[in-house]
Structure formats: C-alpha cells, structure tokens
Motif scaffolding. Structure first.
Motif, mmCIF file in Angstrom:
data_model
loop_
_atom_site.group_PDB
_atom_site.id
_atom_site.type_symbol
_atom_site.label_atom_id
_atom_site.label_comp_id
_atom_site.label_asym_id
_atom_site.label_seq_id
_atom_site.Cartn_x
_atom_site.Cartn_y
_atom_site.Cartn_z
ATOM 1 N N ARG A 70 0.677 -1.325 -0.012
ATOM 2 C CA ARG A 70 -0.001 0.009 -0.250
ATOM 3 C C ARG A 70 0.874 1.270 -0.131
ATOM 4 N N ILE A 71 1.761 1.297 1.009
ATOM 5 C CA ILE A 71 2.767 2.365 1.063
ATOM 6 C C ILE A 71 3.521 2.779 -0.361
ATOM 7 N N LEU A 72 4.153 1.645 -0.920
ATOM 8 C CA LEU A 72 4.954 1.864 -2.273
ATOM 9 C C LEU A 72 3.831 2.147 -3.454
ATOM 10 N N LEU A 73 2.584 1.522 -3.498
ATOM 11 C CA LEU A 73 1.800 2.065 -4.322
ATOM 12 C C LEU A 73 1.360 3.448 -4.443
ATOM 13 N N LEU A 74 1.070 3.916 -3.173
ATOM 14 C CA LEU A 74 1.027 5.447 -2.651
ATOM 15 C C LEU A 74 2.120 6.226 -3.237
ATOM 16 N N ILE A 75 3.317 5.743 -3.054
ATOM 17 C CA ILE A 75 4.364 6.773 -3.536
ATOM 18 C C ILE A 75 4.551 6.534 -4.904
ATOM 19 N N ALA A 76 4.204 5.508 -5.574
ATOM 20 C CA ALA A 76 4.186 5.274 -7.063
ATOM 21 C C ALA A 76 3.289 6.507 -7.654
ATOM 22 N N GLU A 77 2.023 6.245 -7.030
ATOM 23 C CA GLU A 77 0.727 7.200 -7.476
ATOM 24 C C GLU A 77 1.327 8.631 -7.374
ATOM 25 N N ALA A 78 2.032 9.088 -6.202
ATOM 26 C CA ALA A 78 2.285 10.242 -5.873
ATOM 27 C C ALA A 78 3.269 10.786 -7.012
ATOM 28 N N GLU A 79 4.289 10.136 -7.486
ATOM 29 C CA GLU A 79 5.194 10.548 -8.194
ATOM 30 C C GLU A 79 4.617 10.666 -9.614
ATOM 31 N N ASN A 80 3.857 9.572 -9.993
ATOM 32 C CA ASN A 80 3.095 9.934 -11.297
ATOM 33 C C ASN A 80 2.092 11.103 -11.362
ATOM 34 N N ASP A 81 1.733 11.514 -10.094
ATOM 35 C CA ASP A 81 0.842 12.536 -10.175
ATOM 36 C C ASP A 81 1.596 13.944 -10.477
ATOM 37 N N LEU A 82 2.746 13.992 -9.575
ATOM 38 C CA LEU A 82 3.471 15.125 -9.720
ATOM 39 C C LEU A 82 4.275 15.080 -10.896
ATOM 40 N N GLU A 83 4.636 14.023 -11.734
ATOM 41 C CA GLU A 83 5.211 14.126 -12.981
ATOM 42 C C GLU A 83 4.165 14.665 -13.952
ATOM 43 N N ASP A 84 2.864 14.297 -13.616
ATOM 44 C CA ASP A 84 1.837 15.046 -14.504
ATOM 45 C C ASP A 84 1.777 16.492 -14.422
ATOM 46 N N ILE A 85 1.897 16.992 -13.407
ATOM 47 C CA ILE A 85 1.972 18.364 -12.745
ATOM 48 C C ILE A 85 2.579 19.062 -13.725
ATOM 49 N N ALA A 86 4.382 18.455 -13.481
ATOM 50 C CA ALA A 86 5.462 19.018 -14.105
ATOM 51 C C ALA A 86 5.293 19.158 -15.607
ATOM 52 N N ASN A 87 4.677 18.283 -16.258
ATOM 53 C CA ASN A 87 4.188 17.982 -17.639
ATOM 54 C C ASN A 87 2.857 18.890 -18.005
ATOM 55 N N LEU A 88 2.515 19.364 -17.150
ATOM 56 C CA LEU A 88 0.914 20.163 -17.474
ATOM 57 C C LEU A 88 -0.075 19.061 -17.849
ATOM 58 N N LYS A 89 -0.044 18.226 -17.669
ATOM 59 C CA LYS A 89 -1.175 17.124 -17.823
ATOM 60 C C LYS A 89 -2.498 17.242 -16.621
ATOM 61 N N THR A 90 -1.805 17.995 -15.537
ATOM 62 C CA THR A 90 -3.008 17.848 -14.365
ATOM 63 C C THR A 90 -2.519 19.156 -13.435
ATOM 64 N N GLY A 91 -3.381 19.710 -12.655
ATOM 65 C CA GLY A 91 -2.655 20.693 -11.853
ATOM 66 C C GLY A 91 -3.827 21.725 -11.598
ATOM 67 N N LYS A 111 -10.519 30.197 -22.003
ATOM 68 C CA LYS A 111 -11.041 29.260 -22.997
ATOM 69 C C LYS A 111 -9.899 28.704 -23.592
ATOM 70 N N LYS A 112 -8.993 29.655 -24.175
ATOM 71 C CA LYS A 112 -8.087 29.146 -24.807
ATOM 72 C C LYS A 112 -7.120 28.308 -24.296
ATOM 73 N N PHE A 113 -6.699 28.557 -23.133
ATOM 74 C CA PHE A 113 -5.913 27.841 -22.048
ATOM 75 C C PHE A 113 -6.370 26.543 -22.008
ATOM 76 N N THR A 114 -7.489 26.358 -21.471
ATOM 77 C CA THR A 114 -8.141 25.189 -21.083
ATOM 78 C C THR A 114 -8.364 24.130 -22.158
ATOM 79 N N PRO A 118 -6.912 20.760 -20.950
ATOM 80 C CA PRO A 118 -8.188 20.228 -20.660
ATOM 81 C C PRO A 118 -8.114 19.702 -19.066
ATOM 82 N N GLU A 119 -7.300 19.272 -18.351
ATOM 83 C CA GLU A 119 -7.146 18.497 -17.243
ATOM 84 C C GLU A 119 -6.690 19.585 -16.143
#
Length: 296
Positions: A70-91, A111-114, A118-119
C-alpha cells in the motif's frame, strides 16, 4: 522503516530469493540479507522463517507485506501525479481578476488555455482591485490580473495590456454633438462612477485630481454593464475602459467624448506575491495572457 527497506522487503517476498531480489535491484545478496536482518532487529520480530533453504513469510511478515504494498503504491501514485503536474497534464490554478479584466479579457484567455490543457483545474473570481490584492497577500489565489494601483510592497507586478479609458455619453446628450469637451462641461453633468476600491475609479480620481477637474458623482455603481445602461438612458456621463465599449461605440448606442488635451491611459498588471513560487503551470498561464494581449 525506510522506503528502501520496504522496497527490498517486498522484492524478496515477490521473488522468494534474496539473491534474485539483489539481481533485480542491482544490490549484492549480502546487502539484501543485511537489510532484512536490520529490519527484523528494528521491528523486534521475525519476518521470514528459513526452512529447507526457503524463505517463508511469518504472520508478521504477511502483515508488513500488506502495508508495504500500500505504501509503495501510494508513493508511485504520488510520483506519477507530480510528473503529470510537471508536464502540465494536471494541476490547479486559482486566478483573481478585477472587474474589467475579469469580464472582458479573462474569459477568452481561459477558454484558449483550457482547450490546450483540459485537465487543469482552473478557478477564477472577479472582484475589485483592492479585494484581489488582499487575496494575493493571504494566498487565497495564485495570480491576480488588475487594472488599479497596487499598494503592498510584498506584491510583484508585470504589465500585460495597455488600456485607455473613454469619456462617454448617450447619443441623446447634447455633449455628444460637441467636437471637444471642456472641463467646465463635465462639471455641469451628472457623473456615473464606480465604487471605491475599483481600479477604474482610482485611475479616474488620480487623473481628475492631476488636472484639477471637479465632477459631481450622482450615481455609484459597481458594475460596468450597469453603468453603460445608465449612460445609454442618458442618466449621466461616465468614464469607462475602451475594452468594455467596443460593441457599444460601433453600434452608436454610446458616444465617445473627446476631453481636450487629456487622455486616460493605464496598464493592466499581472500580480503575485513576491514569495510565490512561479511554477511551470503559472508561467505557462502568464505566457498565454501576454500572447492573447499582443493579439488584441
């Protein structure tokens, strides 16, 4: 317990072999064995039974494996989420804008930005300049777009748009027939103004004081559209931003009055707290604001 220890432990559990775990993790077998021994010493409990050269999880080991996954899965999820933020896929962005900007400039920018991102969760509020300034200082918003002067030394500003304010009247007002308006003409007219705290109001007062022009504020309205309607119905004259008047001037429902030798010009500013970390997402949004402004 460290993440390194949990990762080694779960790999040993999965492979059933310390030597194979070491091979997969590029760690020597003695280092793997020592890590498991250290972990058992730290927890004061056995994690493996060693029977016939096989590693068999104890009850405690099975419990730890459950939590480790559970801990390692959560860490992996956090890393993926932060990578998405860094790549402007979410935020997430929290934007505040003063009335004129929020009503006439910000919506097409968003409108232009989103459309491209879109995420991204982009929230915005519209209020007068003084309120937006307070929200920046309280970290209630990440970025502000304002038309009025900023008083706090803790706020940085970056100009992004040159705007001009027009003196206006209805087409029925006799002043609309005059080529040049004199200061004395304004003093005779009922004036419709914005509320205190408005950036537009501050600019008007500043320029009026500079040229020693007195005027009678008969109506105070906190909405540009309401002021335009009042002007159209000949309830008084006003001074409003060019960006808010394009359609009305083109249709002829409102007339621009030329005040001789006086111009009402100002800059719109992007503002943020001096201690704010300008992330890639914030910088990208600022870039969109400036690009849009250059096109208009």
């Amino acid at each position: 317990m460290t993440l390194r220890e949990l990762k080694i432990f779960t790999t040993v559990c999965r492979t059933g072999s310390m030597s194979e775990a070491g091979r997969q993790l590029y760690i020597t077998q003695p280092a793997i064995s020592q890590t498991i021994l250290d972990l058992e010493d730290k927890l004061n409990i056995k994690l493996f039974e060693r029977i016939n050269r096989k590693l068999i999880l104890t009850y405690a080991g099975k419990r730890l494996l459950k939590y480790s996954k559970r801990i390692l899965l959560l860490i992996a999820e956090a890393e993926n989420d932060l990578e998405d933020i860094a790549n402007l896929k979410t935020g997430k962005l929290r934007i505040g804008a003063s009335m004129t900007i929020g009503t006439y400039l910000l919506p097409p920018i968003i409108k232009k930005f989103t459309t491209k991102y879109p995420e991204i969760d982009l929230n915005f509020i519209i209020d007068n300049t003084s309120v937006i300034e307070k929200k920046i200082l309280n970290n209630d918003i990440d970025l502000g777009l304002v038309e009025g002067p900023i008083n706090s030394k803790d706020i940085c500003f970056d100009p992004f748009y040159n705007d001009e304010l027009f003196l206006i009247s209805s087409k029925e007002n006799p002043l609309s027939k005059k080529k040049d308006i004199l200061q004395s003409d304004i003093q005779k007219e009922a004036f419709i103004n914005r509320e205190k705290g408005s950036g537009t109001r501050e600019i008007i007062d500043k320029i009026m004081n500079k040229y020693s022009i007195s005027y009678k504020a008969k109506h105070i309205l906190n909405n540009i559209e309401a002021i335009k309607e009042a002007v159209k119905n000949n309830l008084g004259i006003s001074i409003l931003p060019e960006v808010a008047l394009k359609d009305d001037l083109q249709s002829g429902s409102i007339k621009r009055l030329i005040l001789k030798d006086i111009e009402f010009k100002r800059q719109f500013n992007i503002i943020y707290h001096k201690d704010k970390n300008l992330t890639e997402l914030l910088n990208k949004f600022i870039e969109y604001i400036k690009d849009y402004s250059n096109l208009n």
